[in-house]
Design a protein around this motif. Structure first.
Motif, PDB file in Angstrom:
ATOM      1  N   SER A 270     -21.676  22.847 -36.521  1.00 15.69           N
ATOM      2  CA  SER A 270     -21.251  24.005 -37.305  1.00 15.69           C
ATOM      3  C   SER A 270     -21.009  23.499 -38.733  1.00 15.69           C
ATOM      4  CB  SER A 270     -19.999  24.631 -36.686  1.00 15.69           C
ATOM      5  OG  SER A 270     -18.961  23.682 -36.599  1.00 15.69           O
ATOM      6  N   TYR A 304     -18.673  27.856 -42.417  1.00 20.26           N
ATOM      7  CA  TYR A 304     -18.725  28.441 -41.071  1.00 20.26           C
ATOM      8  C   TYR A 304     -18.363  27.352 -40.070  1.00 20.26           C
ATOM      9  CZ  TYR A 304     -21.210  32.136 -43.514  1.00 20.26           C
ATOM     10  OH  TYR A 304     -21.541  33.137 -44.390  1.00 20.26           O
ATOM     11  N   TYR A 307     -18.491  28.643 -35.831  1.00 23.95           N
ATOM     12  CA  TYR A 307     -19.756  28.728 -35.099  1.00 23.95           C
ATOM     13  C   TYR A 307     -20.868  28.213 -36.004  1.00 23.95           C
ATOM     14  CZ  TYR A 307     -20.641  32.954 -37.868  1.00 23.95           C
ATOM     15  OH  TYR A 307     -20.833  33.835 -38.893  1.00 23.95           O
ATOM     16  N   THR A 308     -22.052  28.020 -35.436  1.00 23.49           N
ATOM     17  CA  THR A 308     -23.190  27.519 -36.212  1.00 23.49           C
ATOM     18  C   THR A 308     -23.972  28.685 -36.793  1.00 23.49           C
ATOM     19  OG1 THR A 308     -23.367  25.561 -34.834  1.00 23.49           O
ATOM     20  CG2 THR A 308     -25.282  26.124 -36.156  1.00 23.49           C
ATOM     21  N   MET A 309     -23.925  28.811 -38.099  1.00 26.94           N
ATOM     22  CA  MET A 309     -24.656  29.857 -38.808  1.00 26.94           C
ATOM     23  C   MET A 309     -26.107  29.428 -39.068  1.00 26.94           C
ATOM     24  SD  MET A 309     -24.636  32.768 -40.580  1.00 26.94           S
ATOM     25  CE  MET A 309     -25.312  33.537 -42.057  1.00 26.94           C
ATOM     26  N   GLY A 331     -29.326  33.862 -41.408  1.00 28.55           N
ATOM     27  CA  GLY A 331     -28.814  32.934 -40.414  1.00 28.55           C
ATOM     28  C   GLY A 331     -29.815  32.699 -39.302  1.00 28.55           C
ATOM     29  N   ARG A 333     -29.610  30.066 -36.427  1.00 29.95           N
ATOM     30  CA  ARG A 333     -28.916  30.008 -35.148  1.00 29.95           C
ATOM     31  C   ARG A 333     -27.864  31.114 -35.034  1.00 29.95           C
ATOM     32  NH1 ARG A 333     -26.498  24.496 -32.330  1.00 29.95           N
ATOM     33  NH2 ARG A 333     -25.875  25.466 -30.370  1.00 29.95           N
ATOM     34  N   GLY A 334     -27.367  31.560 -36.163  1.00 31.82           N
ATOM     35  CA  GLY A 334     -26.414  32.659 -36.143  1.00 31.82           C
ATOM     36  C   GLY A 334     -27.034  33.991 -35.781  1.00 31.82           C
ATOM     37  N   GLU A 353     -21.256  40.960 -40.928  1.00 33.01           N
ATOM     38  CA  GLU A 353     -22.442  40.566 -40.185  1.00 33.01           C
ATOM     39  C   GLU A 353     -23.361  41.768 -40.006  1.00 33.01           C
ATOM     40  OE1 GLU A 353     -21.268  38.769 -36.531  1.00 33.01           O
ATOM     41  OE2 GLU A 353     -20.112  37.168 -37.500  1.00 33.01           O
ATOM     42  N   THR A 356     -27.844  41.922 -36.171  1.00 33.98           N
ATOM     43  CA  THR A 356     -27.589  40.885 -35.166  1.00 33.98           C
ATOM     44  C   THR A 356     -28.555  40.952 -33.982  1.00 33.98           C
ATOM     45  OG1 THR A 356     -25.968  42.331 -34.095  1.00 33.98           O
ATOM     46  CG2 THR A 356     -25.148  40.812 -35.776  1.00 33.98           C
ATOM     47  N   ARG A 360     -33.647  34.959 -34.904  1.00 33.73           N
ATOM     48  CA  ARG A 360     -33.510  33.982 -35.992  1.00 33.73           C
ATOM     49  C   ARG A 360     -34.095  34.532 -37.295  1.00 33.73           C
ATOM     50  NH1 ARG A 360     -32.591  28.791 -34.527  1.00 33.73           N
ATOM     51  NH2 ARG A 360     -34.068  27.881 -36.016  1.00 33.73           N
TER      52      ARG A 360
END
Length: 398
Positions: A270, A304, A307-309, A331, A333-334, A353, A356, A360
């Motif tokens: 992250s 971030y 979590y991994t963005m 993003g 991985r986000g 956000e 979603t 990717r």
């Protein structure tokens, strides 16, 4: 009374009446007391009629009624599909859209492949990455590409300049090569700034110590003239290095209010960052990540850590009617498009956000009132959907 005296009496009475009525004065004024010159006639002069002053009409106010980016909604349209790992989106002056694909292809949406960069080494995250048109494209037809190539047993990255003409690329000229490369951490975003210089993001090529070495081109943001030469006002003398201490930066955009440069950077696991880039500054990698409160390093605008963005391309929405300056961050991985709202001082005041459900997202650009994003669900780390990968036009509306 005889007749003679009667006549005299009547004459006297008549004279008295004549005098009382002013006849005597008039007679004397015309005879005995008449002036001895002829009076000049008096001309009647017409007074000019003054025109009424025009009423002052109050000009309508040009003040723009501002509203918040949080009030925006979005219309979407797929403008390109069935692509393979699109990395950069480049609108052309004729209204068409050019896209780079990491395996080495240059594509125009609606037409297909127009050129293949034969030297592009597609392995891991390496390959054909960034692209940008010259600021003088209408005259010189120049397009710049960033790609990974193999030399001996090593991988390197270069910036090349081509002529885009008759729907193909020709006359390649190396602007900068020998940038350290690897299967991962190649950076790859190239953009012309408001100053007319070319900015290039480079990764640490999986050799973390290179990021702190200002004599290396790896783990940096580079700044150069369009021909690849060093601008006189670069912070490290005769060096292309503009900022350092970065791990794998892949996004560049300038704040439309302040003119300041912002860049995204992939962190380890992250700890991904969005940074306010200043000339000559050190952003800490690999010594520190995220906020260190160490005066030797610049703290990020956003980290971030929860979590991994995996942030890649970034783009500001430059609308005057917005209260904030929204920065959109793609993003990977986000699996989101993140909107960061900045005030006029560049302070983060809100994040949201968006999108979603697309998987990717590799990059986002702004062009003529709309945002454009590219999905990367076919890069080996995503779950491809029907017609992936796609280019989506996103139009913000209120």
């Amino acid at each position: 009374m005889n007749k003679k005296w009667l006549i005299v009496f009547i004459l006297i009475i008549a004279l008295i009446i004549f005098w009382i009525l002013g006849g005597l004065d008039s007679l004397l004024g015309r005879t005995v007391f008449a002036p001895d010159y002829e009076p000049e006639p008096v001309e009647e002069v017409e007074e000019p009629i003054e025109e009424p002053l025009p009423l002052e009409v109050e000009e309508p106010s040009e003040e723009v009624i501002k509203y918040s980016a949080s009030e925006l909604s979005y219309q979407t349209e797929i403008v390109g599909d069935n692509l393979e790992i699109p990395w950069e989106i480049v609108p052309l002056p004729d209204g068409r859209i050019l896209v780079t694909e990491r395996p080495g292809r240059v594509v125009i949406l609606g037409k297909g492949e127009i050129f293949k960069v034969e030297e592009a080494e597609h392995t891991g995250e390496a390959g054909l990455l960034g692209a940008v048109l010259s600021p003088d494209f209408s005259e010189d037809k120049h397009i710049y590409l960033y790609y990974t190539y193999r030399s001996g047993n090593g991988l390197f990255n270069r910036v090349s300049r081509f002529i885009l003409e008759d729907d193909t690329l020709k006359d390649e000229e190396y602007i900068l090569d020998g940038i350290p490369g690897s299967r991962f951490h190649n950076g790859g975003r190239i953009k012309f700034g408001p100053d007319g210089n070319l900015y290039v993001t480079t990764g640490d090529a999986q050799e973390t110590s290179l990021s702190q070495n200002v004599d290396s081109l790896a783990g940096k943001i580079l700044r150069m003239n369009p021909d690849g030469s060093v601008p006189e006002d670069n912070p490290f003398g005769n060096s292309l290095v503009y900022a350092y201490g970065l791990r794998n930066p892949q996004g560049l955009s300038w704040n439309p209010v302040t003119g300041d440069l912002y860049a995204s950077d992939h962190g380890p696991n992250s700890q991904d960052e969005v940074n306010h880039i200043l000339p000559g500054k050190n952003y800490g990698w690999p010594i520190v990540t995220c906020t260190a409160s160490d005066e030797r390093f610049e703290d990020p605008l956003v980290c971030y850590s929860e979590y991994t963005m995996a942030p890649s391309g970034v783009a500001f929405l430059p609308w005057d009617e917005l209260i904030e300056s929204p920065l959109y961050v793609a993003g990977l991985r986000g699996n989101i498009l993140m909107r960061l709202d900045l005030n006029d001082e560049g302070t983060l005041i809100r994040r949201e956000e968006l999108f979603t459900d697309l998987g990717r997202i590799r990059t986002v650009i702004y062009h003529e009132g709309s945002l454009y994003i590219a999905t990367n669900n076919r890069d080996g780390r995503g779950v491809p959907k029907d017609k992936d990968d796609v280019i989506i036009k996103i139009t913000p509306i209120r």
